[in-house]
Design a protein around this motif. Structure first.
Motif, PDB file in Angstrom:
ATOM      1  N   UNK A  48       0.828  -1.210   0.000  1.00 13.64           N
ATOM      2  CA  UNK A  48       0.000   0.000   0.000  1.00 13.64           C
ATOM      3  C   UNK A  48       0.863   1.261   0.000  1.00 13.64           C
ATOM      4  N   UNK A  49       1.952   1.251   0.779  1.00 14.11           N
ATOM      5  CA  UNK A  49       2.868   2.402   0.817  1.00 14.11           C
ATOM      6  C   UNK A  49       3.476   2.632  -0.557  1.00 14.11           C
ATOM      7  N   UNK A  50       3.918   1.549  -1.192  1.00 14.42           N
ATOM      8  CA  UNK A  50       4.531   1.669  -2.520  1.00 14.42           C
ATOM      9  C   UNK A  50       3.533   2.276  -3.506  1.00 14.42           C
ATOM     10  N   UNK A  51       2.305   1.792  -3.493  1.00 18.25           N
ATOM     11  CA  UNK A  51       1.285   2.316  -4.406  1.00 18.25           C
ATOM     12  C   UNK A  51       0.999   3.786  -4.115  1.00 18.25           C
ATOM     13  N   UNK A  52       0.863   4.162  -2.833  1.00 18.96           N
ATOM     14  CA  UNK A  52       0.594   5.553  -2.469  1.00 18.96           C
ATOM     15  C   UNK A  52       1.734   6.479  -2.882  1.00 18.96           C
ATOM     16  N   UNK A  53       2.974   6.060  -2.590  1.00 19.33           N
ATOM     17  CA  UNK A  53       4.115   6.907  -2.925  1.00 19.33           C
ATOM     18  C   UNK A  53       4.295   7.003  -4.437  1.00 19.33           C
ATOM     19  N   UNK A  54       4.102   5.891  -5.136  1.00 17.02           N
ATOM     20  CA  UNK A  54       4.208   5.921  -6.597  1.00 17.02           C
ATOM     21  C   UNK A  54       3.121   6.815  -7.181  1.00 17.02           C
ATOM     22  N   UNK A  55       1.927   6.745  -6.622  1.00 20.21           N
ATOM     23  CA  UNK A  55       0.837   7.613  -7.081  1.00 20.21           C
ATOM     24  C   UNK A  55       1.178   9.079  -6.912  1.00 20.21           C
ATOM     25  N   UNK A  56       1.827   9.419  -5.797  1.00 14.45           N
ATOM     26  CA  UNK A  56       2.241  10.800  -5.565  1.00 14.45           C
ATOM     27  C   UNK A  56       3.274  11.261  -6.581  1.00 14.45           C
ATOM     28  N   UNK A  57       4.194  10.381  -6.920  1.00 10.03           N
ATOM     29  CA  UNK A  57       5.211  10.731  -7.912  1.00 10.03           C
ATOM     30  C   UNK A  57       4.593  10.847  -9.296  1.00 10.03           C
ATOM     31  N   UNK A  58       3.734   9.909  -9.650  1.00 12.44           N
ATOM     32  CA  UNK A  58       3.102   9.943 -10.967  1.00 12.44           C
ATOM     33  C   UNK A  58       2.159  11.136 -11.113  1.00 12.44           C
ATOM     34  N   UNK A  59       1.542  11.557 -10.023  1.00 19.26           N
ATOM     35  CA  UNK A  59       0.617  12.698 -10.067  1.00 19.26           C
ATOM     36  C   UNK A  59       1.335  14.004 -10.394  1.00 19.26           C
ATOM     37  N   UNK A  60       2.637  14.064 -10.101  1.00 15.82           N
ATOM     38  CA  UNK A  60       3.410  15.268 -10.415  1.00 15.82           C
ATOM     39  C   UNK A  60       3.590  15.435 -11.928  1.00 15.82           C
ATOM     40  N   UNK A  61       3.439  14.351 -12.680  1.00 16.71           N
ATOM     41  CA  UNK A  61       3.571  14.359 -14.144  1.00 16.71           C
ATOM     42  C   UNK A  61       4.904  14.947 -14.585  1.00 16.71           C
ATOM     43  N   UNK A  62       5.954  14.550 -13.859  1.00 16.45           N
ATOM     44  CA  UNK A  62       7.308  14.966 -14.220  1.00 16.45           C
ATOM     45  C   UNK A  62       8.075  13.736 -14.656  1.00 16.45           C
ATOM     46  N   UNK A  63       8.797  13.857 -15.746  1.00 11.53           N
ATOM     47  CA  UNK A  63       9.460  12.713 -16.365  1.00 11.53           C
ATOM     48  C   UNK A  63      10.599  12.154 -15.511  1.00 11.53           C
ATOM     49  N   UNK A  64      11.480  13.011 -15.006  1.00  6.45           N
ATOM     50  CA  UNK A  64      12.657  12.524 -14.287  1.00  6.45           C
ATOM     51  C   UNK A  64      12.302  11.726 -13.029  1.00  6.45           C
ATOM     52  N   UNK A  65      11.455  12.232 -12.127  1.00  2.23           N
ATOM     53  CA  UNK A  65      11.121  11.407 -10.957  1.00  2.23           C
ATOM     54  C   UNK A  65      10.470  10.075 -11.330  1.00  2.23           C
ATOM     55  N   UNK A  66       9.662  10.082 -12.388  1.00  2.00           N
ATOM     56  CA  UNK A  66       9.029   8.836 -12.834  1.00  2.00           C
ATOM     57  C   UNK A  66      10.076   7.862 -13.351  1.00  2.00           C
ATOM     58  N   UNK A  67      11.036   8.362 -14.138  1.00  3.28           N
ATOM     59  CA  UNK A  67      12.105   7.496 -14.652  1.00  3.28           C
ATOM     60  C   UNK A  67      12.994   6.975 -13.525  1.00  3.28           C
ATOM     61  N   UNK A  68      13.292   7.829 -12.541  1.00  6.34           N
ATOM     62  CA  UNK A  68      14.103   7.392 -11.399  1.00  6.34           C
ATOM     63  C   UNK A  68      13.385   6.291 -10.644  1.00  6.34           C
ATOM     64  N   UNK A  69      12.092   6.486 -10.387  1.00  5.82           N
ATOM     65  CA  UNK A  69      11.317   5.481  -9.656  1.00  5.82           C
ATOM     66  C   UNK A  69      11.293   4.156 -10.417  1.00  5.82           C
ATOM     67  N   UNK A  70      10.963   4.208 -11.706  1.00  3.30           N
ATOM     68  CA  UNK A  70      10.883   2.984 -12.515  1.00  3.30           C
ATOM     69  C   UNK A  70      12.253   2.324 -12.656  1.00  3.30           C
TER      70      UNK A  70
END
Length: 194
Positions: free
Chosen positions: A131-153
């Motif tokens: 649940x934490x992973x999904x919540x934190x990933x949702x927060x990063x994806x909601x920013x709609x910024x490419x670099x944080x999304x690429x870092x996370x993935x």
């Protein structure tokens, strides 16, 4: 908000961290979403983004994530006294519980009911961490910024597919984040002077 001018704030901070620490099994990754629910949703002491930032700092700092998060949260809410109060509230319950368990360790070790209880808790902890992973990933994806999304993935894939110590992954992500911040700051400065 100054802790000296509001002792009830420190009391509420202590009771909140004490309660969360006393009834949370599974470590820091389990307590973080509960802290978010309590301090962001219920008490509205901090914003969601700030909680994500505090969590990232707590994960990166040496020591248990729950204690690190409590220190940062306490400092943010009530200054140095708040940090001290939050540390006490977070550390006292496990200290007391482990002190009692150590007295009766031999009886707990061989008890099948306790063993079954701990097995059940492992399942619950896995669900809360997911649940934490999904919540934190949702927060990063909601920013709609490419670099944080690429870092996370990228961090996820490297952790999943390679046999690399997670410390190296965290350090590389930190360096990439620092470089990106400097680049963004230089770009903004250049655009501001034009």
């Amino acid at each position: 908000m100054s802790a000296n001018s509001n002792p009830s704030l420190c009391l509420k901070l202590f009771t909140s961290t004490f309660y969360l620490s006393a009834f949370t099994f599974g470590g820091g990754y389990v307590i973080v979403p509960l802290m978010r629910r309590r301090f962001v949703d219920d008490l509205r002491w901090i914003e969601e983004k700030e909680m994500l930032d505090l969590t990232a700092i707590a994960q990166s700092a040496p020591g248990p994530i729950a204690v690190n998060a409590a220190i940062l949260l306490g400092w943010r809410v009530a200054g140095p006294l708040g940090a001290l109060v939050a540390i006490l509230g977070t550390v006292l319950p496990p200290f007391l519980i482990l002190s009692v368990v150590s007295l009766f360790y031999a009886a707990f070790r061989s008890n099948p009911i306790v063993a079954a209880l701990l097995k059940g808790m492992q399942s619950g902890v896995a669900a809360v961490i997911a649940s934490v992973v999904v919540d934190m990933a949702g927060g990063i994806l909601a920013q709609k910024r490419l670099l944080p999304t690429l870092i996370m993935a990228g961090a996820f894939l490297v952790t999943l597919l390679c046999d690399i110590n997670v410390v190296w992954i965290i350090l590389v992500c930190a360096v990439v984040g620092i470089l990106a911040a400097f680049w963004r700051q230089a770009r903004d400065k250049k655009e501001g002077t034009v």
